[in-house]
Write an enzyme that holds these catalytic residues in place. Structure first.
Site, PDB file in Angstrom:
ATOM      1  N   ASP A  56      25.784  33.496  51.082  1.00  0.00           N
ATOM      2  CA  ASP A  56      26.924  32.619  51.369  1.00  0.00           C
ATOM      3  C   ASP A  56      27.759  33.148  52.524  1.00  0.00           C
ATOM      4  O   ASP A  56      28.416  32.367  53.220  1.00  0.00           O
ATOM      5  CB  ASP A  56      27.810  32.488  50.132  1.00  0.00           C
TER       6      ASP A  56
ATOM      7  N   GLU B  52      18.823  24.633  45.258  1.00  0.00           N
ATOM      8  CA  GLU B  52      19.446  25.036  46.525  1.00  0.00           C
ATOM      9  C   GLU B  52      19.361  26.557  46.674  1.00  0.00           C
ATOM     10  O   GLU B  52      18.944  27.076  47.705  1.00  0.00           O
ATOM     11  CB  GLU B  52      20.908  24.588  46.543  1.00  0.00           C
ATOM     12  N   HIS B  53      19.774  27.273  45.640  1.00  0.00           N
ATOM     13  CA  HIS B  53      19.692  28.736  45.606  1.00  0.00           C
ATOM     14  C   HIS B  53      18.838  29.149  44.412  1.00  0.00           C
ATOM     15  O   HIS B  53      18.981  28.589  43.329  1.00  0.00           O
ATOM     16  CB  HIS B  53      21.075  29.369  45.439  1.00  0.00           C
TER      17      HIS B  53
ATOM     18  N   GLN C 206      28.689  30.354  41.441  1.00  0.00           N
ATOM     19  CA  GLN C 206      28.356  28.998  41.859  1.00  0.00           C
ATOM     20  C   GLN C 206      29.130  27.961  41.065  1.00  0.00           C
ATOM     21  O   GLN C 206      29.526  26.921  41.586  1.00  0.00           O
ATOM     22  CB  GLN C 206      26.860  28.746  41.734  1.00  0.00           C
TER      23      GLN C 206
ATOM     24  N   HIS D  98      32.471  26.720  42.436  1.00  0.00           N
ATOM     25  CA  HIS D  98      32.502  25.875  43.634  1.00  0.00           C
ATOM     26  C   HIS D  98      33.189  24.544  43.359  1.00  0.00           C
ATOM     27  O   HIS D  98      34.012  24.074  44.130  1.00  0.00           O
ATOM     28  CB  HIS D  98      31.088  25.612  44.151  1.00  0.00           C
TER      29      HIS D  98
ATOM     30  N   HIS E 113      -4.300  -0.602  76.863  1.00  0.00           N
ATOM     31  CA  HIS E 113      -4.363   0.854  76.839  1.00  0.00           C
ATOM     32  C   HIS E 113      -5.629   1.347  77.530  1.00  0.00           C
ATOM     33  O   HIS E 113      -5.608   2.314  78.304  1.00  0.00           O
ATOM     34  CB  HIS E 113      -4.357   1.374  75.392  1.00  0.00           C
TER      35      HIS E 113
END
Length: 428
Positions: free
Chosen positions: A356, A322-323, A255, A258, A415
């Site tokens: 991934d 996220e992960h 990670q 990235h 209504h």
């Protein structure tokens, strides 16, 4: 990667901060690009393509010939890998299609919900040194399953006007034909506002750097829907004495490579485990071609020793990663305590890389704490739900008096009258 030992709970919030560019610097730059593209269209896109990617061509659309030619540059081994990933991703997402279900809560009252695809969607695919062709599978496959009629893909080209051939090959495999050589915030603007070359879409998907994320947030305020606030990638690992430090280090580095603004977090109740994992990181990082990027990301990252596993999971739920990898004994049982995460990987052999690429789950996930309120991309992301109801005369007689009472209590006489007039007609 900084090590923090037994921080107090009141320190957890600050330890959960992500690396960010000051909004005072970021927002004006992005807003300028968006406004320019909205006003000047293709001319502005050409300007920013030159400025940021050294690419100068007034025609942005990829030709069919370019797509076909790209396939010749893809090794068969990679084609086979993409095919395996395609099959798994398709299988996982195809089961997400919901069947229409009708209910009658009262006799004469029928309600149902129908999913209809968003007709025009835009996909943003980062290029550069790490062309994320896998994201095309993650976004294009559920879009096709949902039934989107038009899928537009934007991705940056190099100075020669070339797009990584694997991106074009993956797009062809999914069935995406409208591909444009546009990157960054200008790509988001093109899809949000439309130009002579690029059609306006209703919803934009895809990851990107903080400029892309800020652009997505801004166009959402202007009326174009987005998948989620998705920025730099992140990973949190909870590890106990049963973890394999080599595996943990490899996952953290996967990670970290990235981007320089990525963040990884290691949590453990054992200082010895943290020390062994960090030692492995130092051994493995020298083998990475992207080690400079990984080192920058690690400078934004932390290894935290907490009192026990319960605190590790409490910290993780507050962080909303996220992960999340659970490298612990009884990992599946412990996973039941997870309430905020984009995607969870259970056990020592469930590496984040599987999600991934090829396990089948979607890798387009909420970051920066948004996993507390957002889900990852699914088929549902590409559809809108329309509700229907059909009420018979007998059904209106059943529920009409309740409607009249409620409308009158809210002071909405119109209504109430819409029901009363109908009921009076039935009485006659």
């Amino acid at each position: 990667m900084k090590t923090i030992l037994y921080p107090n709970i009141d320190e957890w919030k600050s330890l959960s901060n992500r690396p960010t560019i000051s909004d005072d610097l970021l927002a004006p730059k992005v807003l300028k690009i968006l406004k320019d593209v909205k006003t000047n269209g293709d001319a502005a896109i050409n300007f920013y393509n030159q400025k940021f990617d050294n690419f100068n061509d007034v025609n942005f659309e990829v030709t069919a010939e370019e797509v076909e030619l790209a396939a010749q540059f893809i090794p068969q081994k990679l084609k086979d890998a993409i095919e395996l990933a395609y099959e798994n991703i398709y299988a996982f997402h195809h089961i997400q299609k919901k069947k229409e279900v009708r209910i009658s809560p009262k006799p004469g009252v029928t309600c149902w919900q129908k999913a209809t695809a968003i007709e025009k969607v835009g996909l943003y695919i980062p290029g550069g040194s790490a062309p994320l062709f896998s994201t095309i599978l993650m976004l294009g496959i559920p879009a096709k399953i949902a039934g989107c009629k038009e899928i537009i893909l934007c991705t940056p080209a190099n100075e020669f006007g070339k797009i990584n051939p694997t991106i074009l090959y993956a797009a062809r495999r999914v069935g995406i034909t409208k591909i444009y050589k546009i990157g960054g915030a200008q790509a988001i603007a093109a899809m949000a506002y439309g130009t002579l070359q690029v059609d306006k879409v209703s919803k934009i998907f895809g990851p990107g750097n903080q400029y892309v994320t800020k652009a997505k947030e801004q166009v959402q305020m202007d009326g174009t829907a987005i998948d989620m606030p998705a920025g730099p990638s992140e990973l949190l690992i909870i590890a106990d004495e049963t973890c394999n430090p080599k595996f943990v280090a490899a996952d953290l580095l996967s990670q970290a490579e990235h981007g320089a603004d990525s963040q990884v977090i290691l949590l453990s109740p054992l200082q010895t485990i943290v020390e062994r994992c960090l030692k492995e990181i130092n051994l493995q990082i020298s083998e990475l071609p992207r080690q400079n990027t990984a080192k920058l990301a690690l400078s934004n990252s932390k290894a935290i020793v907490l009192e026990n596993l319960k605190d590790c999971f409490k910290f993780s739920n507050n962080y909303a990663p996220e992960h999340l990898i659970i490298a612990c004994k009884n990992a599946e049982m412990l996973a039941e305590t997870v309430i905020t995460a984009g995607s969870v990987f259970i056990g020592n052999y469930s590496c984040e890389s599987a999600g991934d690429y090829a396990s089948g789950t979607n890798h387009t996930l909420p970051t920066n704490g948004y996993a507390a309120s957002y889900s990852g991309v699914s088929v549902d992301s590409f559809v809108k739900q329309i509700t229907f109801q059909k009420i018979s005369p007998a059904g209106l007689q059943t529920i009409g008096p309740a409607i009249e009472t409620m409308a009158e209590a809210e002071g909405l006489t119109g209504h109430k009258n819409a029901v009363t007039i109908r009921l009076n007609t039935l009485d006659i």
